[in-house]
Motif scaffolding. Structure first.
Motif, PDB file in Angstrom:
ATOM      1  N   LEU A  31       0.831  -1.161   0.094  1.00  0.00           N
ATOM      2  CA  LEU A  31       0.027   0.108  -0.126  1.00  0.00           C
ATOM      3  C   LEU A  31       1.015   1.285   0.046  1.00  0.00           C
ATOM      4  O   LEU A  31       1.600   1.539   1.205  1.00  0.00           O
ATOM      5  CB  LEU A  31      -0.781  -0.048   1.297  1.00  0.00           C
ATOM      6  CG  LEU A  31      -1.780   1.394   1.347  1.00  0.00           C
ATOM      7  CD1 LEU A  31      -2.645   1.662   0.513  1.00  0.00           C
ATOM      8  CD2 LEU A  31      -2.517   1.269   2.774  1.00  0.00           C
ATOM      9  N   ASP A  32       0.720   2.216  -0.802  1.00  0.00           N
ATOM     10  CA  ASP A  32       1.446   3.271  -1.212  1.00  0.00           C
ATOM     11  C   ASP A  32       1.021   4.289  -1.859  1.00  0.00           C
ATOM     12  O   ASP A  32       0.129   3.963  -2.829  1.00  0.00           O
ATOM     13  CB  ASP A  32       3.052   2.926  -1.764  1.00  0.00           C
ATOM     14  CG  ASP A  32       4.046   3.922  -1.227  1.00  0.00           C
ATOM     15  OD1 ASP A  32       4.015   4.961  -1.659  1.00  0.00           O
ATOM     16  OD2 ASP A  32       5.185   3.341  -0.699  1.00  0.00           O
ATOM     17  N   ASN A  33       1.268   5.519  -1.541  1.00  0.00           N
ATOM     18  CA  ASN A  33       0.816   6.734  -2.395  1.00  0.00           C
ATOM     19  C   ASN A  33       1.824   7.304  -3.261  1.00  0.00           C
ATOM     20  O   ASN A  33       1.718   8.112  -3.981  1.00  0.00           O
ATOM     21  CB  ASN A  33      -0.177   7.657  -1.489  1.00  0.00           C
ATOM     22  CG  ASN A  33       0.707   8.438  -0.762  1.00  0.00           C
ATOM     23  OD1 ASN A  33       1.985   8.201  -0.529  1.00  0.00           O
ATOM     24  ND2 ASN A  33       0.540   9.412  -0.226  1.00  0.00           N
ATOM     25  N   PHE A  34       2.920   6.702  -3.274  1.00  0.00           N
ATOM     26  CA  PHE A  34       4.075   7.281  -3.988  1.00  0.00           C
ATOM     27  C   PHE A  34       4.512   8.776  -3.772  1.00  0.00           C
ATOM     28  O   PHE A  34       5.040   9.369  -4.310  1.00  0.00           O
ATOM     29  CB  PHE A  34       4.030   6.982  -5.538  1.00  0.00           C
ATOM     30  CG  PHE A  34       3.789   5.671  -5.781  1.00  0.00           C
ATOM     31  CD1 PHE A  34       4.965   4.898  -6.151  1.00  0.00           C
ATOM     32  CD2 PHE A  34       2.600   5.157  -6.199  1.00  0.00           C
ATOM     33  CE1 PHE A  34       4.992   3.363  -6.403  1.00  0.00           C
ATOM     34  CE2 PHE A  34       2.493   3.638  -6.379  1.00  0.00           C
ATOM     35  CZ  PHE A  34       3.530   2.934  -6.573  1.00  0.00           C
ATOM     36  N   ALA A  35       4.269   8.977  -2.403  1.00  0.00           N
ATOM     37  CA  ALA A  35       4.493  10.505  -1.920  1.00  0.00           C
ATOM     38  C   ALA A  35       6.069  10.684  -1.961  1.00  0.00           C
ATOM     39  O   ALA A  35       6.492  11.729  -2.678  1.00  0.00           O
ATOM     40  CB  ALA A  35       3.991  10.595  -0.617  1.00  0.00           C
ATOM     41  N   THR A  36       6.817   9.572  -1.574  1.00  0.00           N
ATOM     42  CA  THR A  36       8.372   9.731  -1.677  1.00  0.00           C
ATOM     43  C   THR A  36       8.796   8.297  -2.471  1.00  0.00           C
ATOM     44  O   THR A  36       9.998   8.313  -2.582  1.00  0.00           O
ATOM     45  CB  THR A  36       8.843   9.736  -0.336  1.00  0.00           C
ATOM     46  OG1 THR A  36       8.651   8.787   0.612  1.00  0.00           O
ATOM     47  CG2 THR A  36       8.795  11.331   0.440  1.00  0.00           C
ATOM     48  N   GLY A  37       8.018   7.237  -2.200  1.00  0.00           N
ATOM     49  CA  GLY A  37       8.474   6.016  -3.059  1.00  0.00           C
ATOM     50  C   GLY A  37       8.327   6.217  -4.422  1.00  0.00           C
ATOM     51  O   GLY A  37       7.765   7.127  -4.925  1.00  0.00           O
ATOM     52  N   LYS A  38       9.192   5.175  -4.956  1.00  0.00           N
ATOM     53  CA  LYS A  38       9.194   5.119  -6.464  1.00  0.00           C
ATOM     54  C   LYS A  38       8.749   3.942  -7.102  1.00  0.00           C
ATOM     55  O   LYS A  38       8.863   2.801  -6.616  1.00  0.00           O
ATOM     56  CB  LYS A  38      10.881   5.148  -6.704  1.00  0.00           C
ATOM     57  CG  LYS A  38      11.367   6.611  -6.373  1.00  0.00           C
ATOM     58  CD  LYS A  38      12.580   6.685  -6.912  1.00  0.00           C
ATOM     59  CE  LYS A  38      13.289   8.028  -6.705  1.00  0.00           C
ATOM     60  NZ  LYS A  38      14.682   8.246  -7.005  1.00  0.00           N
ATOM     61  N   ARG A  39       8.001   4.232  -8.309  1.00  0.00           N
ATOM     62  CA  ARG A  39       7.613   3.028  -8.969  1.00  0.00           C
ATOM     63  C   ARG A  39       8.870   2.094  -9.472  1.00  0.00           C
ATOM     64  O   ARG A  39       8.612   0.848  -9.289  1.00  0.00           O
ATOM     65  CB  ARG A  39       6.723   3.261 -10.340  1.00  0.00           C
ATOM     66  CG  ARG A  39       5.337   3.907 -10.089  1.00  0.00           C
ATOM     67  CD  ARG A  39       4.843   4.418 -11.108  1.00  0.00           C
ATOM     68  NE  ARG A  39       3.609   5.453 -10.612  1.00  0.00           N
ATOM     69  CZ  ARG A  39       2.557   5.117 -10.002  1.00  0.00           C
ATOM     70  NH1 ARG A  39       2.238   3.723  -9.944  1.00  0.00           N
ATOM     71  NH2 ARG A  39       1.754   5.830  -9.538  1.00  0.00           N
ATOM     72  N   GLU A  40       9.904   2.662  -9.666  1.00  0.00           N
ATOM     73  CA  GLU A  40      11.085   1.815 -10.190  1.00  0.00           C
ATOM     74  C   GLU A  40      11.443   0.572  -8.962  1.00  0.00           C
ATOM     75  O   GLU A  40      11.722  -0.446  -8.903  1.00  0.00           O
ATOM     76  CB  GLU A  40      12.348   2.554 -10.394  1.00  0.00           C
ATOM     77  CG  GLU A  40      12.059   3.703 -11.394  1.00  0.00           C
ATOM     78  CD  GLU A  40      11.723   4.939 -10.755  1.00  0.00           C
ATOM     79  OE1 GLU A  40      10.465   5.316 -10.666  1.00  0.00           O
ATOM     80  OE2 GLU A  40      12.692   5.929 -10.325  1.00  0.00           O
ATOM     81  N   ASN A  41      11.213   1.214  -7.844  1.00  0.00           N
ATOM     82  CA  ASN A  41      11.464   0.174  -6.819  1.00  0.00           C
ATOM     83  C   ASN A  41      10.656  -1.322  -6.667  1.00  0.00           C
ATOM     84  O   ASN A  41      11.085  -2.231  -6.143  1.00  0.00           O
ATOM     85  CB  ASN A  41      11.330   0.982  -5.143  1.00  0.00           C
ATOM     86  CG  ASN A  41      12.351   1.914  -5.006  1.00  0.00           C
ATOM     87  OD1 ASN A  41      13.258   2.157  -5.465  1.00  0.00           O
ATOM     88  ND2 ASN A  41      12.069   2.749  -3.922  1.00  0.00           N
ATOM     89  N   LEU A  42       9.614  -1.121  -7.549  1.00  0.00           N
ATOM     90  CA  LEU A  42       8.646  -2.424  -7.602  1.00  0.00           C
ATOM     91  C   LEU A  42       8.867  -2.943  -8.852  1.00  0.00           C
ATOM     92  O   LEU A  42       8.190  -4.003  -9.182  1.00  0.00           O
ATOM     93  CB  LEU A  42       7.134  -1.749  -7.384  1.00  0.00           C
ATOM     94  CG  LEU A  42       7.150  -1.337  -5.829  1.00  0.00           C
ATOM     95  CD1 LEU A  42       5.672  -0.835  -5.570  1.00  0.00           C
ATOM     96  CD2 LEU A  42       7.224  -2.308  -4.843  1.00  0.00           C
TER      97      LEU A  42
END
Ligand SMILES: NC(=O)c1ccc[n+]([C@@H]2O[C@H](COP(=O)([O-])OP(=O)(O)OC[C@H]3O[C@@H](n4cnc5c(N)ncnc54)[C@H](O)[C@@H]3O)[C@@H](O)[C@H]2O)c1
Length: 314
Positions: A31-42
Protein backbone atom coordinates in the motif's frame (compact mmCIF):
# COMPACT_ATOMS: atom_id res chain seq x y z
CA UNK A 1 1.71 -19.57 2.53
CA UNK A 2 0.59 -16.33 4.19
CA UNK A 3 -0.09 -12.83 2.92
CA UNK A 4 1.53 -9.76 4.47
CA UNK A 5 0.79 -6.06 4.01
CA UNK A 6 3.75 -3.71 3.66
CA UNK A 7 2.61 -0.08 3.91
CA UNK A 8 5.12 2.21 2.23
CA UNK A 9 6.25 -0.76 0.14
CA UNK A 10 7.43 1.47 -2.71
CA UNK A 11 9.93 3.18 -0.42
CA UNK A 12 13.47 2.16 0.47
CA UNK A 13 12.81 -0.09 3.47
CA UNK A 14 9.39 -1.28 2.28
CA UNK A 15 10.56 -2.48 -1.14
CA UNK A 16 13.44 -4.42 0.41
CA UNK A 17 11.07 -5.94 2.95
CA UNK A 18 8.62 -6.89 0.18
CA UNK A 19 11.43 -8.76 -1.64
CA UNK A 20 12.49 -10.44 1.61
CA UNK A 21 8.94 -11.72 2.26
CA UNK A 22 8.55 -12.93 -1.35
CA UNK A 23 11.87 -14.77 -1.03
CA UNK A 24 10.41 -16.59 1.97
CA UNK A 25 7.65 -17.85 -0.30
CA UNK A 26 4.79 -15.66 0.93
CA UNK A 27 2.44 -13.18 -0.74
CA UNK A 28 2.83 -9.42 -0.37
CA UNK A 29 0.42 -6.52 -0.68
CA UNK A 30 1.99 -3.08 -1.02
CA UNK A 31 0.00 0.00 0.00
CA UNK A 32 1.67 3.21 -1.13
CA UNK A 33 0.68 6.62 -2.50
CA UNK A 34 4.14 7.24 -4.02
CA UNK A 35 4.58 10.43 -1.97
CA UNK A 36 8.30 9.64 -1.68
CA UNK A 37 8.38 6.05 -2.92
CA UNK A 38 9.24 5.14 -6.48
CA UNK A 39 7.61 2.91 -9.04
CA UNK A 40 11.09 1.73 -10.13
CA UNK A 41 11.52 0.18 -6.67
CA UNK A 42 8.74 -2.25 -7.56
CA UNK A 43 9.54 -2.91 -11.23
CA UNK A 44 11.37 -6.22 -10.67
CA UNK A 45 8.63 -7.58 -8.39
CA UNK A 46 5.60 -5.93 -10.02
CA UNK A 47 4.13 -9.23 -11.23
CA UNK A 48 4.63 -10.91 -7.84
CA UNK A 49 2.95 -8.39 -5.54
CA UNK A 50 -0.50 -6.91 -5.20
CA UNK A 51 -0.25 -3.12 -5.38
CA UNK A 52 -2.90 -0.95 -3.76
CA UNK A 53 -2.20 2.63 -4.74
CA UNK A 54 -3.64 4.75 -1.96
CA UNK A 55 -3.14 6.74 1.20
CA UNK A 56 -2.78 5.25 4.68
CA UNK A 57 -5.18 7.96 5.90
CA UNK A 58 -7.91 6.64 3.59
CA UNK A 59 -9.90 3.90 5.31
CA UNK A 60 -11.17 2.37 2.04
CA UNK A 61 -7.66 2.01 0.68
CA UNK A 62 -6.38 0.45 3.91
CA UNK A 63 -9.38 -1.91 4.05
CA UNK A 64 -8.71 -3.08 0.50
CA UNK A 65 -5.02 -3.61 1.20
CA UNK A 66 -5.53 -5.43 4.47
CA UNK A 67 -7.95 -8.06 3.21
CA UNK A 68 -6.72 -11.59 3.88
CA UNK A 69 -3.43 -10.49 5.47
CA UNK A 70 -1.82 -12.27 8.41
CA UNK A 71 0.17 -9.30 9.70
CA UNK A 72 1.12 -5.75 8.77
CA UNK A 73 4.54 -4.17 8.42
CA UNK A 74 3.77 -0.47 8.74
CA UNK A 75 6.58 1.42 7.01
CA UNK A 76 4.66 4.25 5.32
CA UNK A 77 5.52 7.70 6.63
CA UNK A 78 6.95 11.02 5.61
CA UNK A 79 10.52 10.55 6.78
CA UNK A 80 13.24 13.14 7.40
CA UNK A 81 13.76 15.43 10.37
CA UNK A 82 14.29 18.56 8.20
CA UNK A 83 11.05 17.92 6.27
CA UNK A 84 9.13 17.79 9.53
CA UNK A 85 10.80 20.98 10.78
CA UNK A 86 9.58 22.75 7.64
CA UNK A 87 6.06 21.32 7.62
CA UNK A 88 5.11 19.80 10.98
CA UNK A 89 1.38 19.75 10.26
CA UNK A 90 1.67 17.50 7.19
CA UNK A 91 4.19 15.24 8.95
CA UNK A 92 1.80 14.83 11.86
CA UNK A 93 -1.16 14.16 9.60
CA UNK A 94 0.56 11.43 7.58
CA UNK A 95 2.67 9.88 10.30
CA UNK A 96 0.32 9.93 13.27
CA UNK A 97 -3.19 10.02 11.77
CA UNK A 98 -2.08 7.53 9.10
CA UNK A 99 -0.81 5.14 11.77
CA UNK A 100 -4.02 5.37 13.79
CA UNK A 101 -5.97 4.60 10.59
CA UNK A 102 -3.80 1.53 9.91
CA UNK A 103 -4.23 0.31 13.51
CA UNK A 104 -7.96 0.94 13.60
CA UNK A 105 -8.58 -0.73 10.25
CA UNK A 106 -6.44 -3.70 11.32
CA UNK A 107 -8.45 -3.99 14.54
CA UNK A 108 -11.76 -3.95 12.66
CA UNK A 109 -10.46 -6.61 10.24
CA UNK A 110 -9.26 -8.84 13.09
CA UNK A 111 -5.58 -8.63 12.15
CA UNK A 112 -3.61 -9.21 15.31
CA UNK A 113 0.01 -8.37 14.64
CA UNK A 114 1.29 -4.97 13.49
CA UNK A 115 5.01 -4.21 13.32
CA UNK A 116 5.81 -0.50 13.26
CA UNK A 117 8.79 1.43 11.85
CA UNK A 118 9.70 3.57 14.85
CA UNK A 119 12.81 5.74 15.00
CA UNK A 120 15.94 6.33 17.06
CA UNK A 121 15.12 10.04 16.82
CA UNK A 122 12.90 9.35 19.87
CA UNK A 123 16.01 9.63 22.08
CA UNK A 124 16.80 13.19 20.95
CA UNK A 125 19.79 14.72 22.71
CA UNK A 126 19.79 12.36 25.69
CA UNK A 127 23.45 12.20 26.69
CA UNK A 128 23.57 8.58 27.87
CA UNK A 129 25.13 6.20 25.37
CA UNK A 130 24.40 3.64 24.07
CA UNK A 131 20.69 4.49 23.91
CA UNK A 132 18.49 1.90 25.55
CA UNK A 133 14.73 1.58 25.64
CA UNK A 134 14.37 2.30 29.37
CA UNK A 135 15.45 5.90 28.67
CA UNK A 136 12.51 8.31 28.46
CA UNK A 137 11.99 9.71 24.93
CA UNK A 138 13.02 13.31 24.33
CA UNK A 139 11.87 14.34 20.84
CA UNK A 140 13.60 17.42 19.45
CA UNK A 141 11.82 17.49 16.07
CA UNK A 142 8.21 17.07 14.94
CA UNK A 143 9.25 13.85 13.16
CA UNK A 144 10.56 12.40 16.43
CA UNK A 145 7.38 13.53 18.22
CA UNK A 146 5.27 11.82 15.51
CA UNK A 147 7.15 8.55 15.93
CA UNK A 148 6.92 8.62 19.75
CA UNK A 149 3.16 9.32 19.49
CA UNK A 150 2.80 6.33 17.18
CA UNK A 151 4.66 4.11 19.67
CA UNK A 152 2.13 5.19 22.30
CA UNK A 153 -0.75 4.26 19.97
CA UNK A 154 0.86 0.91 19.20
CA UNK A 155 1.15 0.21 22.92
CA UNK A 156 -2.41 1.41 23.55
CA UNK A 157 -3.76 -0.96 20.90
CA UNK A 158 -1.86 -3.81 22.55
CA UNK A 159 -3.07 -3.02 26.08
CA UNK A 160 -6.51 -1.67 25.24
CA UNK A 161 -7.63 -4.00 22.46
CA UNK A 162 -5.39 -7.06 22.88
CA UNK A 163 -3.68 -6.59 19.53
CA UNK A 164 -0.06 -7.69 19.14
CA UNK A 165 2.03 -4.67 18.28
CA UNK A 166 5.79 -4.36 18.07
CA UNK A 167 7.74 -1.12 17.55
CA UNK A 168 11.18 -1.34 15.99
CA UNK A 169 13.24 1.78 16.56
CA UNK A 170 15.44 1.81 13.47
CA UNK A 171 18.69 3.68 13.69
CA UNK A 172 20.22 4.89 10.37
CA UNK A 173 19.23 2.28 7.83
CA UNK A 174 21.07 2.11 4.50
CA UNK A 175 21.33 -0.12 1.44
CA UNK A 176 20.00 -0.69 -2.09
CA UNK A 177 17.04 1.42 -3.28
CA UNK A 178 17.66 4.23 -0.78
CA UNK A 179 16.97 7.46 -2.66
CA UNK A 180 20.09 9.59 -3.24
CA UNK A 181 18.16 12.55 -4.68
CA UNK A 182 16.64 15.67 -3.15
CA UNK A 183 17.03 17.86 -0.10
CA UNK A 184 15.95 15.10 2.29
CA UNK A 185 18.27 12.36 1.02
CA UNK A 186 19.93 10.20 3.67
CA UNK A 187 23.64 10.66 4.13
CA UNK A 188 25.10 7.45 2.63
CA UNK A 189 23.24 7.54 -0.71
CA UNK A 190 23.81 11.30 -0.93
CA UNK A 191 27.59 10.88 -0.41
CA UNK A 192 27.88 7.89 -2.77
CA UNK A 193 25.96 9.53 -5.61
CA UNK A 194 27.96 12.78 -5.35
CA UNK A 195 31.29 10.95 -5.28
CA UNK A 196 30.32 8.67 -8.18
CA UNK A 197 29.46 11.83 -10.15
CA UNK A 198 32.82 13.39 -9.21
CA UNK A 199 31.07 16.08 -7.12
CA UNK A 200 31.74 17.18 -3.53
CA UNK A 201 29.45 15.65 -0.90
CA UNK A 202 27.86 18.20 1.46
CA UNK A 203 28.32 17.66 5.20
CA UNK A 204 26.08 19.58 7.60
CA UNK A 205 28.20 20.40 10.69
CA UNK A 206 31.81 19.35 11.30
CA UNK A 207 31.31 15.72 10.21
CA UNK A 208 32.16 14.40 13.67
CA UNK A 209 28.51 13.56 14.38
CA UNK A 210 28.10 9.79 14.54
CA UNK A 211 25.37 7.27 13.86
CA UNK A 212 24.72 3.56 14.32
CA UNK A 213 24.37 2.70 10.63
CA UNK A 214 22.38 -0.46 10.01
CA UNK A 215 22.38 -2.36 6.73
CA UNK A 216 18.89 -3.05 5.35
CA UNK A 217 19.13 -6.84 5.59
CA UNK A 218 19.35 -6.59 9.39
CA UNK A 219 16.18 -4.51 9.38
CA UNK A 220 14.30 -7.02 7.19
CA UNK A 221 15.37 -9.83 9.56
CA UNK A 222 14.20 -7.82 12.56
CA UNK A 223 10.80 -7.21 10.99
CA UNK A 224 10.33 -10.86 10.18
CA UNK A 225 11.30 -11.89 13.71
CA UNK A 226 9.00 -9.26 15.19
CA UNK A 227 6.08 -10.60 13.16
CA UNK A 228 6.64 -14.17 14.31
CA UNK A 229 8.09 -14.09 17.84
CA UNK A 230 5.72 -15.23 20.62
CA UNK A 231 3.42 -12.39 21.70
CA UNK A 232 4.42 -12.90 25.37
CA UNK A 233 7.98 -11.80 24.64
CA UNK A 234 7.41 -8.90 22.27
CA UNK A 235 3.87 -7.55 22.14
CA UNK A 236 3.47 -3.94 23.28
CA UNK A 237 7.23 -3.48 23.29
CA UNK A 238 9.49 -0.88 21.71
CA UNK A 239 13.00 -2.02 20.78
CA UNK A 240 16.12 -0.73 19.07
CA UNK A 241 17.22 -2.21 15.75
CA UNK A 242 20.80 -1.37 14.85
CA UNK A 243 24.34 -2.79 15.06
CA UNK A 244 25.73 -1.28 18.30
CA UNK A 245 28.60 0.28 16.34
CA UNK A 246 29.12 3.97 15.65
CA UNK A 247 30.59 5.64 12.59
CA UNK A 248 31.12 9.37 12.07
CA UNK A 249 30.29 11.11 8.82
CA UNK A 250 33.99 11.90 8.34
CA UNK A 251 34.77 8.18 8.71
CA UNK A 252 32.16 7.33 6.07
CA UNK A 253 33.68 9.88 3.73
CA UNK A 254 37.15 8.41 4.25
CA UNK A 255 35.94 4.86 3.59
CA UNK A 256 33.96 5.90 0.53
CA UNK A 257 36.89 7.82 -0.93
CA UNK A 258 39.03 4.72 -0.49
CA UNK A 259 36.47 2.23 -1.85
CA UNK A 260 35.61 4.45 -4.82
CA UNK A 261 39.19 5.58 -5.44
CA UNK A 262 38.03 9.20 -5.23
CA UNK A 263 39.98 12.23 -3.99
CA UNK A 264 37.02 14.62 -4.19
CA UNK A 265 36.77 16.57 -0.91
CA UNK A 266 33.54 17.34 1.00
CA UNK A 267 32.00 20.78 1.49
CA UNK A 268 31.10 21.60 5.11
CA UNK A 269 27.98 23.67 5.82
CA UNK A 270 26.11 24.76 8.99
CA UNK A 271 24.59 21.97 11.02
CA UNK A 272 20.83 21.42 10.64
CA UNK A 273 18.27 22.16 13.35
CA UNK A 274 16.73 19.06 14.89
CA UNK A 275 19.64 16.76 14.02
CA UNK A 276 21.17 14.93 16.99
CA UNK A 277 24.94 14.81 17.48
CA UNK A 278 25.54 11.17 18.38
CA UNK A 279 23.39 8.10 18.19
CA UNK A 280 24.45 4.59 19.21
CA UNK A 281 22.10 1.72 20.07
CA UNK A 282 22.02 -0.94 22.73
CA UNK A 283 20.40 -3.91 20.95
CA UNK A 284 20.09 -6.29 23.90
CA UNK A 285 16.31 -5.94 24.21
CA UNK A 286 15.65 -6.90 20.57
CA UNK A 287 17.79 -9.99 21.09
CA UNK A 288 15.84 -10.96 24.19
CA UNK A 289 12.37 -10.14 22.81
CA UNK A 290 12.57 -11.36 19.20
CA UNK A 291 15.99 -13.04 18.85
CA UNK A 292 17.42 -10.23 16.69
CA UNK A 293 21.15 -10.01 16.04
CA UNK A 294 22.81 -7.95 13.32
CA UNK A 295 24.44 -10.14 10.67
CA UNK A 296 25.83 -7.58 8.24
CA UNK A 297 28.01 -4.82 9.63
CA UNK A 298 28.90 -1.40 8.28
CA UNK A 299 31.79 -2.14 5.91
CA UNK A 300 30.17 -5.12 4.22
CA UNK A 301 26.90 -3.20 3.92
CA UNK A 302 28.70 -0.19 2.47
CA UNK A 303 30.39 -2.34 -0.18
CA UNK A 304 27.05 -3.97 -1.10
CA UNK A 305 25.42 -0.54 -1.33
CA UNK A 306 28.18 0.85 -3.53
CA UNK A 307 27.85 -2.15 -5.85
CA UNK A 308 24.14 -1.47 -6.14
CA UNK A 309 24.53 2.27 -6.77
CA UNK A 310 27.22 1.65 -9.39
CA UNK A 311 24.81 -0.61 -11.27
CA UNK A 312 21.69 1.46 -10.81
CA UNK A 313 22.57 5.16 -10.72
CA UNK A 314 22.00 7.17 -13.88
N1 LIG B 1 15.59 5.06 6.60
C1 LIG B 1 15.90 5.15 7.89
O1 LIG B 1 17.07 5.22 8.29
C2 LIG B 1 14.80 5.14 8.94
C3 LIG B 1 15.15 5.29 10.29
C4 LIG B 1 14.15 5.28 11.25
C5 LIG B 1 12.83 5.08 10.87
N2 LIG B 1 12.52 4.96 9.55
C6 LIG B 1 11.11 4.77 9.19
O2 LIG B 1 11.03 3.64 8.32
C7 LIG B 1 9.94 3.81 7.41
C8 LIG B 1 10.43 3.64 5.99
O3 LIG B 1 11.43 4.62 5.73
P1 LIG B 1 12.19 4.72 4.33
O4 LIG B 1 13.57 5.17 4.63
O5 LIG B 1 11.95 3.51 3.54
O6 LIG B 1 11.43 5.97 3.67
P2 LIG B 1 10.81 6.13 2.20
O7 LIG B 1 10.44 7.57 2.08
O8 LIG B 1 11.74 5.55 1.19
O9 LIG B 1 9.52 5.21 2.28
C9 LIG B 1 8.31 5.64 2.83
C10 LIG B 1 7.20 5.17 1.91
O10 LIG B 1 5.93 5.57 2.49
C11 LIG B 1 5.12 6.05 1.42
N3 LIG B 1 4.12 6.98 1.95
C12 LIG B 1 4.35 8.22 2.49
N4 LIG B 1 3.18 8.78 2.85
C13 LIG B 1 2.21 7.87 2.55
C14 LIG B 1 0.80 7.89 2.67
N5 LIG B 1 0.15 8.94 3.18
N6 LIG B 1 0.11 6.81 2.27
C15 LIG B 1 0.75 5.73 1.71
N7 LIG B 1 2.09 5.67 1.58
C16 LIG B 1 2.80 6.74 1.98
C17 LIG B 1 6.09 6.73 0.48
O11 LIG B 1 5.57 6.94 -0.82
C18 LIG B 1 7.26 5.77 0.52
O12 LIG B 1 7.14 4.77 -0.46
C19 LIG B 1 9.37 5.19 7.71
O13 LIG B 1 8.29 5.02 8.60
C20 LIG B 1 10.51 5.91 8.39
O14 LIG B 1 10.05 6.93 9.24
C21 LIG B 1 13.47 4.99 8.57
Amino acid sequence: MSKYLVTGGAGFIGCNLARYILDKGHDVVVLDNFATGKRENLTEIADKIELVEGDIRDRDAVERAIEGCTAIFHEAALGSVPRSMEDPVTSHDVNVNGTVMVLETARAAGIKRVVFAASSSAYGERAESPKHEAMAPMPISPYAANKVSCEAYMQAYASGYGMETVCLRYFNVFGPHQDPEGAYAAVIPAFVSRLLAGQSPVVFGDGEQSRDFCYIENVCNANWLAAHAPAETCSGKVMNVACNAKTSLNQILGQLQELLGSDVKAIYEDERAGDVKHSLADVALAKEAIGYEPVIFFEEGLQKSIDWYRENLG
